[in-house]
Design a protein around this motif. Structure first.
Motif, PDB file in Angstrom:
ATOM      1  N   PHE A 268      42.153  33.918  33.538  1.00  0.00           N
ATOM      2  CA  PHE A 268      40.784  34.423  33.424  1.00  0.00           C
ATOM      3  C   PHE A 268      40.712  35.883  33.863  1.00  0.00           C
ATOM      4  N   LEU A 269      41.320  36.190  35.015  1.00  0.00           N
ATOM      5  CA  LEU A 269      41.283  37.559  35.522  1.00  0.00           C
ATOM      6  C   LEU A 269      41.969  38.521  34.562  1.00  0.00           C
ATOM      7  N   ILE A 270      43.096  38.110  34.032  1.00  0.00           N
ATOM      8  CA  ILE A 270      43.843  38.972  33.119  1.00  0.00           C
ATOM      9  C   ILE A 270      43.039  39.229  31.847  1.00  0.00           C
ATOM     10  N   ALA A 306      44.964  49.172  32.266  1.00  0.00           N
ATOM     11  CA  ALA A 306      44.721  47.734  32.151  1.00  0.00           C
ATOM     12  C   ALA A 306      46.025  46.960  32.331  1.00  0.00           C
ATOM     13  N   GLN A 307      47.099  47.459  31.742  1.00  0.00           N
ATOM     14  CA  GLN A 307      48.381  46.760  31.864  1.00  0.00           C
ATOM     15  C   GLN A 307      48.843  46.729  33.318  1.00  0.00           C
ATOM     16  N   GLY A 308      48.662  47.831  34.025  1.00  0.00           N
ATOM     17  CA  GLY A 308      49.057  47.860  35.428  1.00  0.00           C
ATOM     18  C   GLY A 308      48.266  46.888  36.271  1.00  0.00           C
ATOM     19  N   VAL A 309      46.954  46.794  36.020  1.00  0.00           N
ATOM     20  CA  VAL A 309      46.126  45.842  36.759  1.00  0.00           C
ATOM     21  C   VAL A 309      46.538  44.419  36.438  1.00  0.00           C
ATOM     22  N   GLN A 310      46.796  44.124  35.149  1.00  0.00           N
ATOM     23  CA  GLN A 310      47.200  42.775  34.764  1.00  0.00           C
ATOM     24  C   GLN A 310      48.542  42.397  35.405  1.00  0.00           C
ATOM     25  N   ASP A 311      49.470  43.326  35.443  1.00  0.00           N
ATOM     26  CA  ASP A 311      50.760  43.045  36.075  1.00  0.00           C
ATOM     27  C   ASP A 311      50.600  42.774  37.572  1.00  0.00           C
ATOM     28  N   ALA A 312      49.721  43.557  38.210  1.00  0.00           N
ATOM     29  CA  ALA A 312      49.484  43.361  39.644  1.00  0.00           C
ATOM     30  C   ALA A 312      48.847  41.998  39.916  1.00  0.00           C
ATOM     31  N   ILE A 313      47.960  41.560  39.035  1.00  0.00           N
ATOM     32  CA  ILE A 313      47.344  40.231  39.187  1.00  0.00           C
ATOM     33  C   ILE A 313      48.407  39.145  39.033  1.00  0.00           C
TER      34      ILE A 313
END
Length: 1329
Positions: A268-270, A306-313
């Motif tokens: 969901f977060l991603i 966005a990709q960096g945030v998704q990877d961190a999640i």
């Protein structure tokens, strides 16, 4: 905003996730449809008509005549009525008549019997066809208040029988019952709308008819291709509007829940991040998880793709533990939504909170911390599938809860909620960018009025006079406020548009008073008036301004005609959706619901009995619309004097030449330098600071030849908003102040040094329009609410340079005492004239004094010039000159001490012994000598003031207890001199000689350039300055401090200080008028408490404990040393987090001296602000270590000052046997506060009396109070012994000794004096340092 709303509803119709199948009701296929309609007392007649209209439109679209669709209607209130069954009507025309004939009942919302009737008497008859789909649609505006548990059983039975249950909830804040009632999946069966006006659009939520591939309820999809529907999943969220979003995830059950659950949350977060336009400039995202404590995985702006945030999640670790939402929310306020950590004050802040259940740690505080977040403008959206979580989040999320709380049946529904959450984020973001009229300095305001035929000419005139009076105080002339007017009859009519009287208040008022009596009418169509205002007046091409909030005031003496009611709520909804704040004023209306319906909130709806009540509405409306309360220039001279700012007494001296010239010159260059904190409310910025600064120049003589004005804002850097060349007329300056100060000027840092440097080098120069080089006097007005962050600049040295240029400096400090203290040091002398202290921005406008205090000292700003009397021969002075210190037995003496961090504890003890020795033979008890001590480093902290003690014992004890935490490697002698000057100003004055003894082991390294001026001020006021150096290689420092070379003393090291004491005593006669004091040598056994101490003259520097005995004065319980203690701490907003930590340190110092481990002392602590929070009871902890640890865990909760409830909880809840109070043990409470109660203040003293009547001894500690009446009354009598007051939180460090000495006089105890003990020391056995 409407596009996002449409998208949100579109997603409700058919989620774009591939796993979801659309399950709308097809009106062209075989269908048995039952409408179950709420007919309870909460449904008004007009709203019931909207429901009938909704049902009629559904019937119109249904294939009734072909026989495919059958319809029944059932209503419920107190009773259930089957209006007609499925087989009673077979043609559409007759069915529509049956629908329209349905009548409204009243009563409670009792649906259980209705569900039973539908299942057994409608869907179980010959009219129910096995091949047709069975659908039940519930329409309700309330919760089911009778037999709710049976309601759920009936609903479940119906669903098991194959009935699909849909529901439309109207204006609901609690949707939990509706969620359980309907079929699954939830998002396809339960629909929420804000009011009955949206029922027409709600039809598209539930139904599709033949050929209805796509519905466009707002007509916003011109050119939309249905084949593109599959691509909607890639829409760009909220576009390019900046937002700061925190994803807050509950991981408390990570050890119980399988990986699939947390993979679902991660997915969901991603997916959410995919819809966000992540970049440093647009959308910043932070991830925070919480269980027992919160974890910040990455902050706002730390990852900018966005990709960096998704990877961190994906890589984030979910840690289990207790569920502590309170600390998580508090961490967001303190550690995330802060400019230093990437938060941007000028963009909307959002929290997406996902929780797996209700908090089980610090439960009650989660609501307080949530409110604290919302108070600073954070919008909180919640998602949960837990019943407990739903209950908690309903109070945590932002209003309206029905829009911001996503209530799921299970975690499996989370994956289809992404688009809906994104849509809500976009809605909230749009709303955040609309400045509400309640917090704006500017407004575009429209009057929409109706006058009935029954209105007399006299009453008609009273209404137009009310409208004119509202505008009297508005700033129309400078175009801050624009006003339009319209009336409505059967149709709406524009009287004048928003730009018709732009900048012309007198013309506007004349137009309002000129509205004609002929506009009276018997036709009343408010819907037409609202549509007219929305389309013809709030239009940028017709005078409406972008980025200026819109307000609408409806005034009517008649209700709308019934035939117009179906349109009214929808028209009202469209106006409010357009961002207009609507106020409704009804006069003698039959139906009061109409004003409630059209107004933005119930607080903006008013129904008056008659027109004579209108004058009372003027002040009410001005409070709701602050833009109507601009202070008029002519009012400044008529307002009463203020008591808002009471500067500390300061030493008067001859006014410096720059300030004198400002008072006499018609010419001046005045610069205003201001700082506003990043979390300051926009209302304070717009409606307080702006008006205050504008009012400073309301009577000014602004022109190129007279007064020139410049405006500068500062944070990390300084920003010149306009210089001295920019504006040559008063209206231009005042208008510029209001238009250039915006919300994005709020800053989290305050680099005053850089700002002063820019003003000195870039503003007071010819190129910026300054005439200072031509001899024109110059002034700087500093308005700030934050202590300088001092980022690489020496602000005090910069200020000295400005003053040396001839600039007079005014200071206006707002907020904490730290802000006041710093700014007071920088202003021109005397500070009583050039410095003002206020607690809030609102205090700037309490009356005219904050303006007049500055204006009166600058002739060019409107101050009255007082001519000096002609010069004559000096008269013989009748003032007796002070007697020399070498011969006088009277004196006021202050010792200012600096000790470096490198000084050892034993060195520090020798230093304290030196201080005591200096005062040992002074006649303090007889009043001939007044003694004071202060320590200085980066600040100057008084240990005690000149008029504080009349006893040598008190002086000795306080010196002995001075903490070595006051040591510092910063040496700012100028601050010490300024503080000493203030101390002398508050003393006796007259012919009493004064001495300042400065003792230091290091040379000054801060504000060295300010020392000569501070020294000169002291000398001019008759103070002799002595300096004592400890181990200083050069005497240059000492000579720069002393008033004469013979006043310099120097010793090689601390151990030679006794010699320096004797040398100083020989110079100052008043320090050697009494016999040497008595000290007590160490003893190795406990003397009999009844035996007096023998005198001895042998001092000791031993640091070993000394057991001392004095004649007992207390009772038996005092001898036993047993105390039950409750500490009551004020944690209101005025305290602040830093000061709250100082308060906690003080409590820890207090507790650390208590005999807790033996059980003699029990301790409990409570906090109070707006609400009360018991931190721990007296029987909760039994060891000192546990209590100290618990104090460390206390978290600051800001709010108002509700002292009354704090006292009530203390005496009624904490001092009870169940919570640790013991019979036969003294009950003691210590109340620590920095303010007067402002909630329930009428109960404060009675609650204190109740506590004292219960036998509780109350001590109070007031911090920085100008008025001690309340704290003195709270304390046990006499207040002189039980009420203590200090100037600042920093001074708490030495106060515990005074409190100790009040607990139990005359008791035997063990103390660790670094040297001897004085006579009659009164300390409690329970609390021995």
């Amino acid at each position: 905003m409407a596009t996002v709303r449409w998208l949100s509803w579109l997603l409700m119709i058919c989620a774009t996730c591939r796993q979801v199948i659309c399950v709308e009701v097809d009106l062209s296929q075989p269908l048995d449809l039952v409408f179950l309609v709420d007919s309870s007392e909460t449904i008004t007649g007009s709203n019931f008509n909207k429901i009938l209209q909704f049902m009629a439109e559904v019937v119109e679209d249904a294939s009734v005549d072909s026989g495919a669709v059958r319809v029944a209607v059932v209503t419920f209130g107190d009773t259930t009525v089957i209006r007609f069954g499925l087989d009673e009507v077979s043609n559409k025309e007759e069915l529509l008549e049956f629908v329209q004939e349905t009548t409204l009942d009243t009563g409670n919302t009792f649906i259980a019997d209705a569900l039973l009737a539908v299942r057994t008497k409608v869907f179980n008859t010959d009219g129910d066809r096995p091949e047709a789909r069975n659908v039940l649609l519930v329409i309700t505006d309330g919760v089911f208040d009778l037999e709710s548990s049976r309601t759920m059983i009936e609903a479940e039975t119906s669903k098991q029988q194959g009935i699909d249950i849909y529901a439309i909830g109207i204006g609901l804040f609690d949707v939990r019952q509706l969620d359980r009632l309907v079929s699954k999946p939830l998002e396809n069966h339960r629909f929420l709308i804000e009011n009955f006006g949206y029922l027409q659009e709600a039809k598209s939520f539930v139904f599709i008819d033949e050929g209805d591939e796509f519905l466009d309820p707002f007509g916003e999809l011109d050119g939309f291709d249905p084949d593109d529907f599959d691509d909607l999943g890639t829409f760009e969220g909220c576009g390019n509007k900046p937002m700061d979003i925190v994803l807050l995830v509950d991981t408390s059950d990570a050890y119980e829940m399988n990986n699939e659950t947390y993979l679902t949350i991660r997915d969901f977060l991603i997916k959410f991040v995919k819809f966000a336009n992540v970049s440093y400039e647009v959308t910043r995202i932070s991830l925070v998880t919480y269980s027992t404590s919160p974890t910040v995985h990455f902050r706002l702006g730390e990852i900018n793709t966005a990709q960096g945030v998704q990877d961190a999640i994906r890589s984030a670790r979910f840690s289990p533990g207790e569920r502590n939402l309170a600390d998580a929310l508090d961490a967001l306020r303190r550690r995330v939504f802060f400019e230093y950590y990437g938060d941007r004050p000028q963009v909307p802040d959002m929290v997406i909170l996902i929780t797996t259940g209700r908090s089980n740690r610090r439960v009650t505080q989660s609501f307080q911390y949530a409110q604290a977040l919302k108070d600073i403008g954070v919008n909180v959206i919640g998602i949960t599938w837990s019943e407990g979580g739903k209950q908690e989040l309903s109070s945590v999320v932002s209003e309206p809860a029905y829009a911001n709380l996503f209530s799921l049946d299970s975690i499996s529904e989370l994956h289809i909620m992404t688009e809906l959450v994104v849509a809500q984020v976009c809605e909230s973001s749009d709303a955040a960018y609309l400045t509400p009229v309640e917090g704006s300095d500017d407004v575009d305001l429209v009057f929409l009025a109706h006058f009935s035929n029954q209105l007399t000419s006299a009453n008609f005139a009273k209404i137009t006079s009310f409208m004119a009076e509202l505008i009297e105080g508005a700033d129309v002339d400078l175009d801050s406020v624009r006003v339009g007017a319209a009336i409505y009859q059967a149709e709406g009519t524009v009287l004048f548009k928003l730009d018709a009287f732009r900048g012309d208040k007198s013309g506007l008022i004349e137009a309002i008073r000129g509205i004609k009596l002929s506009y009276r009418s018997s036709d009343t169509n408010l819907a037409a008036g609202l549509n007219l205002v929305r389309t013809e007046m709030f239009d940028v091409n017709k005078g409406d301004r972008e980025n200026v909030p819109n307000g609408l005031i409806i005034i009517t003496d008649a209700n709308s005609d019934s035939q117009y009611y179906p349109e009214l709520e929808y028209a009202s909804a469209l106006v409010k959706d357009a961002g207009v704040t609507v106020f409704g004023i009804g006069i003698d209306l039959r139906n009061t619901d109409e004003m409630n319906m059209v107004s933005t909130s119930p607080q903006m709806s008013y129904v008056l009995g008659n027109v004579d009540q209108l004058p009372s509405m003027v002040q009410e409306m001005r409070q709701k619309l602050p833009s109507l309360t601009f202070v008029l220039p002519e009012e400044i001279d008529t307002l009463p004097p203020t008591t808002a700012a009471t500067p500390e007494p300061t030493t008067e001296r001859t006014t410096p030449e720059p300030t004198t010239r400002l008072q006499s010159s018609r010419e001046a260059d005045i610069a205003v330098l201001f700082h506003v904190g990043h979390k300051t409310k926009l209302r304070d910025l717009n409606k307080k600071l702006k008006i205050y600064l504008s009012n400073l120049f309301a009577k000014a003589k602004i022109s190129p030849d007279m007064l020139r004005v410049a405006l500068v804002n500062y944070g990390t850097t300084a920003n010149v908003l306009f210089d001295f060349n920019a504006h040559s007329r008063k209206p231009q300056v005042r208008s510029a102040i209001k238009t250039t100060i915006k919300g994005n000027l709020r800053k989290s840092r305050a680099n005053l040094g850089e700002a002063l440097s820019k003003i000195r080098t870039g503003l007071f120069v010819p190129g910026a329009g300054s005439r200072i080089d031509e001899g024109v006097p110059a002034g700087l007005i500093i308005v700030t609410d934050m202590v300088s962050s001092n980022d690489g600049f020496d602000f005090e040295q910069e200020m000295t340079s400005l003053k040396q240029m001839g600039v007079a400096v005014f200071g206006v400090g707002i907020g904490s005492s730290d802000v006041h203290d710093e700014l007071r040091q920088l202003t021109s002398d005397p500070t009583s004239d050039y410095f003002q202290a206020f607690q809030t921005f609102g205090d700037l406008l309490t009356d005219a004094a904050p303006v007049k205090n500055i204006v009166s000292r600058v002739r060019a700003m409107g101050g009255k010039f007082k001519r000096q009397p002609p010069t004559t021969a000096p008269a013989l002075s009748t003032t007796v000159a002070p007697m020399s210190l070498s011969v006088s037995e009277e004196a006021d003496i202050v010792i200012a001490v600096h000790s470096s961090i490198t000084a050892t504890p034993s060195h520090f003890n020798i230093l304290l012994e030196f201080l005591a020795e200096l005062y040992e033979q002074a006649d303090i008890d007889g009043g001939r000598v007044k003694a004071g001590v202060l320590f200085y480093g980066s600040a100057a902290t008084p240990i005690f003031y000149l008029d504080q003690f009349n006893s040598w014992d008190d002086v000795f004890v306080t010196i002995s207890r001075t903490s070595n935490a006051l040591r510092s490697n910063v040496v700012d002698a100028s601050r010490a001199m300024k503080r000493a000057s203030d101390m002398f100003a508050a003393a006796r004055g007259g012919s009493i000689p004064k001495a300042l003894i400065m003792v230091t082991d290091a040379a000054s390294n801060e504000n060295i350039l300010m020392i000569p001026a501070r020294k000169e001020a002291l000398i001019n006021n008759g103070v002799s300055i002595y300096s004592v150096g400890i181990g200083l290689p050069e005497k240059e420092e000492l000579e720069s401090l002393a008033s004469a070379s013979e006043n310099v003393f120097s010793v090689i090291g601390y151990d030679q200080l006794p010699r320096a004491a004797q040398d100083i005593k020989r110079e100052i006669r008043s320090l050697q008028t009494m016999p040497e004091r008595v000290t007590v040598p160490p003893v190795t056994s406990t003397p009999n408490p009844a035996e007096p101490v023998e005198k001895t003259t042998s001092p000791t520097s031993s640091s070993e404990p000394i057991r001392i005995t004095f004649p007992p004065a207390g009772g038996e319980s005092c001898k036993s040393g047993r105390v039950d203690l409750v500490i009551v701490l004020d944690s209101s907003t005025s305290v602040g987090n830093d000061n709250f930590q100082l308060m906690k340190n003080f409590v820890k110092d207090l507790v650390s001296k208590a005999d807790i481990n033996s059980g003699n002392v029990r301790v409990g602590v409570l906090l109070y602000s707006s609400a009360v929070s018991v931190q721990f009871q007296m029987n909760q902890y039994q060891t000192k270590a546990d209590i100290l640890s618990a104090i460390d865990e206390i978290i600051y909760i800001y709010g108002s000052t509700n002292t009354a409830d704090g006292l009530l909880t203390m005496w009624s809840e904490m001092f009870t046997q169940a919570n640790g109070d013991r019979d036969g043990v003294d009950d003691v409470a210590i109340v620590i506060t920095d303010g007067v109660s402002n909630i329930n203040s009428f109960r404060t003293i009675p609650e204190a009396t109740n506590a004292k009547n219960k036998g509780i001894h109350i001590y109070t500690v007031g911090i920085g109070l100008q008025d001690t009446t309340e704290v003195d009354a709270i304390a046990t009598a006499p207040a002189s012994e039980n009420s203590f007051n200090v100037d600042s939180f920093a001074e708490l460090v030495n106060l515990h000794e005074q409190i100790f000495s009040s607990f139990c006089p005359g008791t035997s105890l063990e103390c660790s004096y670094p040297f001897g003990c004085p006579r009659r020391v009164a300390l409690a056995h329970s609390f021995c340092p």
